[in-house]
Design a protein around this motif. Structure first.
Motif, PDB file in Angstrom:
ATOM      1  N   GLU A  90       0.839  -1.191   0.000  1.00 15.20           N
ATOM      2  CA  GLU A  90       0.000   0.000   0.000  1.00 15.20           C
ATOM      3  C   GLU A  90       0.881   1.251   0.000  1.00 15.20           C
ATOM      4  O   GLU A  90       2.044   1.206   0.404  1.00 15.20           O
ATOM      5  N   TYR A  91       0.308   2.349  -0.420  1.00 16.53           N
ATOM      6  CA  TYR A  91       1.037   3.617  -0.499  1.00 16.53           C
ATOM      7  C   TYR A  91       1.751   3.923   0.817  1.00 16.53           C
ATOM      8  O   TYR A  91       2.938   4.273   0.820  1.00 16.53           O
ATOM      9  N   ARG A  92       1.051   3.779   1.937  1.00 13.00           N
ATOM     10  CA  ARG A  92       1.657   4.122   3.237  1.00 13.00           C
ATOM     11  C   ARG A  92       2.873   3.260   3.538  1.00 13.00           C
ATOM     12  O   ARG A  92       3.798   3.689   4.220  1.00 13.00           O
ATOM     13  N   ASP A 120       5.577   9.734  -4.092  1.00 11.51           N
ATOM     14  CA  ASP A 120       4.427  10.603  -4.354  1.00 11.51           C
ATOM     15  C   ASP A 120       3.308   9.737  -4.914  1.00 11.51           C
ATOM     16  O   ASP A 120       3.447   8.512  -4.991  1.00 11.51           O
ATOM     17  N   GLU A 121       2.212  10.332  -5.288  1.00 11.10           N
ATOM     18  CA  GLU A 121       1.029   9.581  -5.713  1.00 11.10           C
ATOM     19  C   GLU A 121       1.273   8.715  -6.950  1.00 11.10           C
ATOM     20  O   GLU A 121       0.607   7.702  -7.143  1.00 11.10           O
ATOM     21  N   GLU A 122       2.210   9.087  -7.814  1.00  8.77           N
ATOM     22  CA  GLU A 122       2.440   8.348  -9.058  1.00  8.77           C
ATOM     23  C   GLU A 122       3.501   7.259  -8.941  1.00  8.77           C
ATOM     24  O   GLU A 122       3.500   6.311  -9.709  1.00  8.77           O
ATOM     25  N   PHE A 143       4.187   3.266  -9.841  1.00  6.76           N
ATOM     26  CA  PHE A 143       3.530   2.182  -9.113  1.00  6.76           C
ATOM     27  C   PHE A 143       3.000   1.078 -10.034  1.00  6.76           C
ATOM     28  O   PHE A 143       3.144  -0.107  -9.702  1.00  6.76           O
TER      29      PHE A 143
END
Length: 176
Positions: A90-92, A120-122, A143
């Motif tokens: 997961e991102y976190r 970052d988000e990407e 990602f």
């Protein structure tokens, strides 16, 4: 629509874990011989020390005792953290692994071992270690290109920084 025991347990226990300032990462119910074992994995941005794990373990045990979520049979409750070589899903998890060495399996095939510099988000900004005296290089990894990622334990870093291996990751509290 039926739900699995793990899903029901997640719905029951996640609010308690969150109230302790932790994230519920995983729940698993396994049979070990004649016993059942409920394994709960928790984490946070600041880590989970032994005292926090003990507190959440007591809260979960009390909640499970007041419900029949585990049924009538005996079981052991194990509460711990993801471990030093945790999978990043997961991102976190990627944010928490900033400045750590990670082994990436790529969708296009192949493998990459690199240090996460920024998230970052990407995707990720990485430092790929140099080989045979060459300098490290930087690389951007989106990602969607990542099939799997797992933190690697470093016993000594060449840049002089210590990889603490998050000693807290090896702490566990067990209750019945």
């Amino acid at each position: 629509m039926s739900t699995t025991q793990s899903e029901r347990l997640r719905e029951l226990l996640e609010p308690l874990v969150t109230s302790q300032g932790l994230d519920l990462e995983e729940i698993a119910v396994d049979s070990v011989g004649r016993k059942r074992v409920l394994r709960v994995v928790v984490d946070s941005d600041t880590g989970a020390d032994l005292d926090r794990i003990a507190d959440v373990s007591r809260a979960l045990s009390a909640k499970l005792d007041e419900t029949d979520a585990m049924g009538a049979g005996a079981y052991d409750l194990e509460v711990g953290t993801p471990g030093a070589e945790r999978a990043l899903t997961e991102y976190r998890h990627y944010v928490r692994a900033t400045d750590r060495l990670v082994r990436f399996q790529l969708h296009e095939g192949g493998e990459l071992v690199a240090r996460i510099l920024a998230v970052d988000e990407e995707g990720l900004d990485l430092e790929v270690p140099g080989v045979k005296g060459r300098r490290a290089t930087t690389r951007r990894l989106a990602f969607p290109d990542i099939a799997k990622a797992r933190v690697q334990v470093e016993f000594s870093r060449k840049d002089g920084k210590k990889d603490n291996g998050d000693d807290k990751d090896n702490e566990k509290e067990e209750e019945a």
